[in-house]
Motif scaffolding. Sequence first.
Motif, PDB file in Angstrom:
ATOM      1  N   SER A  69      -3.414 110.030  -1.705  1.00  0.00           N
ATOM      2  CA  SER A  69      -3.715 108.600  -1.663  1.00  0.00           C
ATOM      3  C   SER A  69      -5.208 108.323  -1.763  1.00  0.00           C
ATOM      4  CB  SER A  69      -3.187 108.005  -0.356  1.00  0.00           C
ATOM      5  OG  SER A  69      -3.899 108.556   0.730  1.00  0.00           O
ATOM      6  N   GLN A  70      -5.507 107.109  -2.147  1.00  0.00           N
ATOM      7  CA  GLN A  70      -6.891 106.628  -2.221  1.00  0.00           C
ATOM      8  C   GLN A  70      -6.986 105.483  -1.221  1.00  0.00           C
ATOM      9  OE1 GLN A  70      -8.218 105.653  -6.372  1.00  0.00           O
ATOM     10  NE2 GLN A  70      -8.644 103.675  -5.485  1.00  0.00           N
ATOM     11  N   VAL A  71      -7.237 105.855   0.049  1.00  0.00           N
ATOM     12  CA  VAL A  71      -7.240 104.859   1.130  1.00  0.00           C
ATOM     13  C   VAL A  71      -8.686 104.550   1.519  1.00  0.00           C
ATOM     14  CG1 VAL A  71      -6.629 104.482   3.558  1.00  0.00           C
ATOM     15  CG2 VAL A  71      -4.991 105.568   2.029  1.00  0.00           C
ATOM     16  N   PRO A  72      -9.081 103.272   1.510  1.00  0.00           N
ATOM     17  CA  PRO A  72     -10.461 102.950   1.887  1.00  0.00           C
ATOM     18  C   PRO A  72     -10.765 103.435   3.299  1.00  0.00           C
ATOM     19  CG  PRO A  72      -9.341 101.018   1.001  1.00  0.00           C
ATOM     20  CD  PRO A  72      -8.296 102.077   1.175  1.00  0.00           C
ATOM     21  N   ASP A  73     -11.943 104.051   3.439  1.00  0.00           N
ATOM     22  CA  ASP A  73     -12.367 104.534   4.752  1.00  0.00           C
ATOM     23  C   ASP A  73     -13.194 103.422   5.393  1.00  0.00           C
ATOM     24  OD1 ASP A  73     -13.393 105.798   6.939  1.00  0.00           O
ATOM     25  OD2 ASP A  73     -13.950 107.636   5.877  1.00  0.00           O
ATOM     26  N   ILE A  74     -12.583 102.701   6.347  1.00  0.00           N
ATOM     27  CA  ILE A  74     -13.280 101.550   6.939  1.00  0.00           C
ATOM     28  C   ILE A  74     -13.987 101.937   8.241  1.00  0.00           C
ATOM     29  CG2 ILE A  74     -11.795  99.806   5.866  1.00  0.00           C
ATOM     30  CD1 ILE A  74     -10.302  99.600   8.561  1.00  0.00           C
ATOM     31  N   SER A  75     -14.087 103.260   8.495  1.00  0.00           N
ATOM     32  CA  SER A  75     -14.777 103.688   9.710  1.00  0.00           C
ATOM     33  C   SER A  75     -16.288 103.560   9.507  1.00  0.00           C
ATOM     34  CB  SER A  75     -14.429 105.139  10.032  1.00  0.00           C
ATOM     35  OG  SER A  75     -15.083 105.999   9.117  1.00  0.00           O
ATOM     36  N   SER A  76     -17.034 103.860  10.573  1.00  0.00           N
ATOM     37  CA  SER A  76     -18.492 103.764  10.462  1.00  0.00           C
ATOM     38  C   SER A  76     -19.081 104.945   9.700  1.00  0.00           C
ATOM     39  CB  SER A  76     -19.100 103.683  11.858  1.00  0.00           C
ATOM     40  OG  SER A  76     -18.615 104.771  12.619  1.00  0.00           O
ATOM     41  N   THR A  77     -18.230 105.960   9.382  1.00  0.00           N
ATOM     42  CA  THR A  77     -18.731 107.131   8.655  1.00  0.00           C
ATOM     43  C   THR A  77     -17.867 107.379   7.411  1.00  0.00           C
ATOM     44  OG1 THR A  77     -17.346 108.488  10.100  1.00  0.00           O
ATOM     45  CG2 THR A  77     -19.694 108.370  10.657  1.00  0.00           C
ATOM     46  N   PRO A  78     -17.903 106.431   6.444  1.00  0.00           N
ATOM     47  CA  PRO A  78     -17.009 106.579   5.289  1.00  0.00           C
ATOM     48  C   PRO A  78     -17.307 107.815   4.450  1.00  0.00           C
ATOM     49  CG  PRO A  78     -18.536 104.750   4.973  1.00  0.00           C
ATOM     50  CD  PRO A  78     -18.767 105.271   6.346  1.00  0.00           C
ATOM     51  N   GLY A  79     -16.250 108.353   3.817  1.00  0.00           N
ATOM     52  CA  GLY A  79     -16.393 109.513   2.944  1.00  0.00           C
ATOM     53  C   GLY A  79     -16.995 109.103   1.610  1.00  0.00           C
ATOM     54  N   PRO A  80     -17.216 110.084   0.713  1.00  0.00           N
ATOM     55  CA  PRO A  80     -17.820 109.782  -0.579  1.00  0.00           C
ATOM     56  C   PRO A  80     -16.966 108.769  -1.352  1.00  0.00           C
ATOM     57  CG  PRO A  80     -17.451 112.161  -0.299  1.00  0.00           C
ATOM     58  CD  PRO A  80     -16.855 111.483   0.879  1.00  0.00           C
ATOM     59  N   GLY A  81     -17.605 107.780  -1.956  1.00  0.00           N
ATOM     60  CA  GLY A  81     -16.867 106.772  -2.729  1.00  0.00           C
ATOM     61  C   GLY A  81     -16.216 105.728  -1.842  1.00  0.00           C
ATOM     62  N   GLY A  82     -16.386 105.858  -0.523  1.00  0.00           N
ATOM     63  CA  GLY A  82     -15.808 104.868   0.385  1.00  0.00           C
ATOM     64  C   GLY A  82     -14.343 105.111   0.708  1.00  0.00           C
ATOM     65  N   PHE A  83     -13.800 106.265   0.286  1.00  0.00           N
ATOM     66  CA  PHE A  83     -12.390 106.566   0.559  1.00  0.00           C
ATOM     67  C   PHE A  83     -12.268 107.696   1.583  1.00  0.00           C
ATOM     68  CE2 PHE A  83     -12.317 104.965  -3.869  1.00  0.00           C
ATOM     69  CZ  PHE A  83     -11.579 103.812  -3.619  1.00  0.00           C
ATOM     70  N   CYS A  84     -11.121 107.759   2.244  1.00  0.00           N
ATOM     71  CA  CYS A  84     -10.873 108.852   3.178  1.00  0.00           C
ATOM     72  C   CYS A  84     -10.844 110.155   2.389  1.00  0.00           C
ATOM     73  CB  CYS A  84      -9.526 108.656   3.880  1.00  0.00           C
ATOM     74  SG  CYS A  84      -9.471 107.205   4.931  1.00  0.00           S
TER      75      CYS A  84
END
Length: 442
Positions: A311-326
């Motif tokens: 999946s391509q799930v947006p990482d909305i945490s304070s430490t997002p992964g590369p590209g803003g996805f988990c």
Amino acid sequence: MAKKILIVGGGYAGFYTAWGLEKLLRAQEAEITIVDPLPYMAYLPFLPEVASGSIEPRHAVVARRRHLRRTQNIAGKVMGISHASKTATIVPNAGEPFDFSYDHIVVTTGSVSRTFPIPGIADRAIGMKTIEEAVGVRDRLVGNFERAVSLPAGSPERARLLTVTVVGGGFAGIETISELRSFATALLRRYPEITFDETKFHLVEAMGRIMPEVSQKTADWVVRDQSRRGVEIHLDTQLSSATGGKIELSTGEQYESDLIVWTAGVMPRPFLRDTDLPIGPRGHVIGSPTLKITTEAGEALEGAWTAGDTSQVPDISSTPGPGGFCVPNAQHAVRQGRLLAKNIAAELRGEGVREYNHKNAGAVAGLGLNTGVFQSGKFAMKGYFAWLAHRFYHGLAIPTWERKWRVFGGWVGHFFLSRDIVNIEAVETPRAIFEEFASRPK
Ligand SMILES: Cc1cc2nc3c(=O)[nH]c(=O)nc-3n(C[C@H](O)[C@H](O)[C@H](O)COP(=O)(O)OP(=O)(O)OC[C@H]3O[C@@H](n4cnc5c(N)ncnc54)[C@H](O)[C@@H]3O)c2cc1C
């Protein structure tokens, strides 16, 4: 009427979704079905230790039929999804393909090794993504020691058999090369005919550093530590060719290597592009923070969910992964699976769904017996205590107590008896001995 929930892929995310749904929903509320060609969920962080003989292969997988009692298991692959008609086409391991109608679909098909068209890789290399690959690597390494002792010292064939190459300096690659190096060093005690200097371990990484999940300082320590143990780490280097086992590097260096393990990245399964699910630019199923599948415009599809590597799930945490996805890791897959179960249950009951927001808890890696690294934010631990942290974390993280006991029991056994060096390569041809002596009709 019970709603039909179809989970496609029973690995980390799929297993945890089904486990959660079994706890949250009554039988009258939902019928849960998992389709997977394999009868188990594989605990992939253990693969390097399976390859190095520190964990028994069967202990690193969890049998779904034993632990998911209310879930129907179908042994097969989903090869088509028409969400417009809420139908999945299942190709069972035995029998004819059939269509399965569902109310909710959960797409958790994980990832496969992503390779590049480098000559020789498709024919000679092996991945480190399945339990079978890890077992194959272990048996090959021990088998090569056995073959090498019967060849004259200094012969090119003996050198080839004792040379291992791992491509990719991410977590999986570094754990794999260091576990194999540690295993080979232990094997030398049982193979006094082979010297330490004859065993060569190469790690090839295209970037200027390894393990992007830890700080530069920690990564540099790992390079120094592994170099001291006999691993040659080639940074800023690409593999140009592996044809016939002859390794050619972009630096011009050449050598022969029998065991070539590819760990340079993963990608979602390509069949997803042939479904009517919205797919992102790199082949992932597009997901929202609530783990619902959405269109590119962000519109949620009714009854469609996704999680984990696929999946391509947006990482909305304070430490997002590369590209803003988990990023594709087990930390996300497990937690997303748990939330996904809660969100489906909430949706079936007309309640609100929650967003996935997980702050990275850090990274821990085993780097062979008695050494490892742990990093959480700026805090880093290296060496023996990090290795202990790795064993405790993963030993407790494998799902179900039944498996935890087996893994810890194995480690305790190895502590007293040392790790098992038995090679049962012959399991790949189990009928050979029977066939050799079997009477045939005249
Ligand atoms: C060597 C290695 C070490 C790792 N170490 C760590 C670590 O230390 N920490 C960490 O957080 N992460 C680690 N990871 C990553 C982590 O294991 C993955 O991110 C995680 O397994 C992803 O879970 P998943 O459910 O998305 O996919 P998977 O667990 O791979 O499950 C996917 C499932 O889908 C099934 N499937 C595939 N296609 C189909 C189909 N068409 N129909 C039906 N079923 C299908 C597969 O058989 C499989 O069972 C490691 C990975 C590897 C390879």
